[in-house]
Design an enzyme around this catalytic site. Structure first.
Site, PDB file in Angstrom:
ATOM      1  N   PRO A   2       0.833  -1.206   0.000  1.00 27.36           N
ATOM      2  CA  PRO A   2       0.000   0.000   0.000  1.00 27.36           C
ATOM      3  C   PRO A   2       0.869   1.258   0.000  1.00 27.36           C
ATOM      4  O   PRO A   2       1.826   1.359   0.751  1.00 27.36           O
ATOM      5  CB  PRO A   2      -0.796  -0.134   1.301  1.00 27.36           C
ATOM      6  CG  PRO A   2      -0.768  -1.588   1.633  1.00 27.36           C
ATOM      7  CD  PRO A   2       0.553  -2.077   1.151  1.00 27.36           C
ATOM      8  N   GLU A   3       0.522   2.203  -0.863  1.00 31.75           N
ATOM      9  CA  GLU A   3       1.230   3.473  -0.915  1.00 31.75           C
ATOM     10  C   GLU A   3       0.253   4.578  -0.537  1.00 31.75           C
ATOM     11  O   GLU A   3      -0.895   4.310  -0.170  1.00 31.75           O
ATOM     12  CB  GLU A   3       1.861   3.659  -2.288  1.00 31.75           C
ATOM     13  CG  GLU A   3       2.720   2.443  -2.660  1.00 31.75           C
ATOM     14  CD  GLU A   3       3.749   2.694  -3.757  1.00 31.75           C
ATOM     15  OE1 GLU A   3       4.058   3.861  -4.047  1.00 31.75           O
ATOM     16  OE2 GLU A   3       4.252   1.698  -4.313  1.00 31.75           O
ATOM     17  N   LYS A  51       1.620   6.906   4.869  1.00 36.01           N
ATOM     18  CA  LYS A  51       1.174   5.518   4.858  1.00 36.01           C
ATOM     19  C   LYS A  51       0.561   5.100   6.194  1.00 36.01           C
ATOM     20  O   LYS A  51       0.316   3.913   6.420  1.00 36.01           O
ATOM     21  CB  LYS A  51       2.352   4.607   4.529  1.00 36.01           C
ATOM     22  CG  LYS A  51       2.988   4.877   3.173  1.00 36.01           C
ATOM     23  CD  LYS A  51       4.132   3.910   2.934  1.00 36.01           C
ATOM     24  CE  LYS A  51       4.871   4.230   1.652  1.00 36.01           C
ATOM     25  NZ  LYS A  51       5.977   3.286   1.411  1.00 36.01           N
ATOM     26  N   ASN A 165       7.388   1.644  -3.244  1.00 32.96           N
ATOM     27  CA  ASN A 165       8.305   1.116  -4.250  1.00 32.96           C
ATOM     28  C   ASN A 165       7.794   1.275  -5.675  1.00 32.96           C
ATOM     29  O   ASN A 165       8.578   1.439  -6.615  1.00 32.96           O
ATOM     30  CB  ASN A 165       8.585  -0.372  -3.962  1.00 32.96           C
ATOM     31  CG  ASN A 165       9.967  -0.782  -4.397  1.00 32.96           C
ATOM     32  OD1 ASN A 165      10.922  -0.022  -4.255  1.00 32.96           O
ATOM     33  ND2 ASN A 165      10.092  -1.985  -4.941  1.00 32.96           N
ATOM     34  N   ARG A 255      14.675  -4.209  -1.756  1.00 40.04           N
ATOM     35  CA  ARG A 255      13.439  -4.132  -2.528  1.00 40.04           C
ATOM     36  C   ARG A 255      13.789  -4.123  -4.005  1.00 40.04           C
ATOM     37  O   ARG A 255      14.832  -3.607  -4.398  1.00 40.04           O
ATOM     38  CB  ARG A 255      12.653  -2.862  -2.185  1.00 40.04           C
ATOM     39  CG  ARG A 255      12.231  -2.756  -0.736  1.00 40.04           C
ATOM     40  CD  ARG A 255      11.449  -1.488  -0.513  1.00 40.04           C
ATOM     41  NE  ARG A 255      11.144  -1.268   0.898  1.00 40.04           N
ATOM     42  CZ  ARG A 255      10.401  -0.278   1.348  1.00 40.04           C
ATOM     43  NH1 ARG A 255       9.885   0.597   0.508  1.00 40.04           N
ATOM     44  NH2 ARG A 255      10.174  -0.146   2.641  1.00 40.04           N
TER      45      ARG A 255
END
Length: 269
Positions: A2-3, A51, A165, A255
């Site tokens: 989730p962003e 977030k 990301n 990542r």
């Protein structure tokens, strides 16, 4: 993951279901707050901050949660089957007579005084989707450490809040820079546009069910087809939508990073 746009959408769903209604059930399934009971209190508001989610409750209390990689809040109608995961993954239940909000796999869940919310979110930079958004401060934060790789600086929520990301990869592509290019090597106009573009991307997606970056600000070239929603993220070994060169991927700070070796300049590790 989730962003910022996804977390904002979650806040809207929770606010719609809970705000202005009295809680008829409260179950916080984390050891520290297992005995806390919010039943009988009215939910005043639910907001996102980067977030983070802040559920404000009557009596000066705030339930702070963070979704991180795979956490989620689901809202159900009375009698509706819960489908967010097995029961042992449930960390929170907040219910009124019309809706039940269930928090699954929440890695962060804490009850704090509303006046102390800064202890949870005060470290964050300007929120790309919040009332505190300040592009000049965000740009200054990004450039404060000139030797830092751009991808890492974008993900640092202390610089600006809401980028994850996916947006990191897309913003680096739109800036024509690899995620490893240091922020000090970005031309000043590019750095300024990067902050503006970040705001544009998240604003464009704040109400979309499917995140799309390819129709917001297209680089020069033929452009993507109608079904392509992202420029580079998740497209390893597939042709770049701009030049046709295979997209590459490598780890950056544990990542996956994605970039086009033709369209983006800079180091690749």
């Amino acid at each position: 993951m989730p962003e910022g746009d996804t977390v904002l959408q979650t806040a809207v769903r929770l606010r719609t279901a809970l705000a202005g209604r009295i809680l008829t059930r409260s179950d916080l399934r984390v050891p520290r707050f297992a005995t806390a009971d919010l039943t009988g209190r009215t939910v005043l508001d639910v907001i996102s901050r980067g977030k983070h989610l802040l559920t404000r409750v009557e009596g000066g209390l705030t339930l702070h949660s963070h979704l991180r990689m795979d956490g989620a809040w689901r809202v159900y109608a009375p009698g509706e089957r819960w489908r967010g995961g097995p029961a042992h993954q449930i960390r929170a239940i907040l219910a009124n007579t019309d809706h039940t909000a269930v928090g699954y796999r929440l890695p962060v869940l804490e009850l704090l005084r509303t006046q102390d919310e800064a202890k949870a979110v005060g470290h964050l930079g300007p929120d790309l989707l919040g009332p505190d958004w300040d592009p000049e401060t965000a740009l200054r934060n990004l450039l404060a450490d000139p030797g830092r790789p751009l991808g890492e600086a974008l993900l640092d929520q202390r610089n600006l809040a809401g980028i994850g990301n996916i947006y990191k990869a897309e913003l680096c592509f739109l800036a024509r820079a690899t995620p490893w290019l240091t922020v000090g090597d970005l031309p000043a106009p590019t750095a300024a546009r990067l902050v503006t573009t970040a705001k544009q991307l998240l604003e464009a997606n704040r109400d979309r069910p499917m995140r799309t970056t390819t129709t917001t600000r297209a680089p020069r070239g033929s452009g993507p087809g109608p079904k392509e929603r992202l420029w580079v993220y998740g497209r390893a070994d597939r042709p770049c939508l701009r030049c046709g060169t295979p997209i590459r991927t490598a780890d950056q700070d544990a990542r996956p990073a994605y970039w086009c070796p033709h369209c983006q300049s800079g180091p690749t590790s």
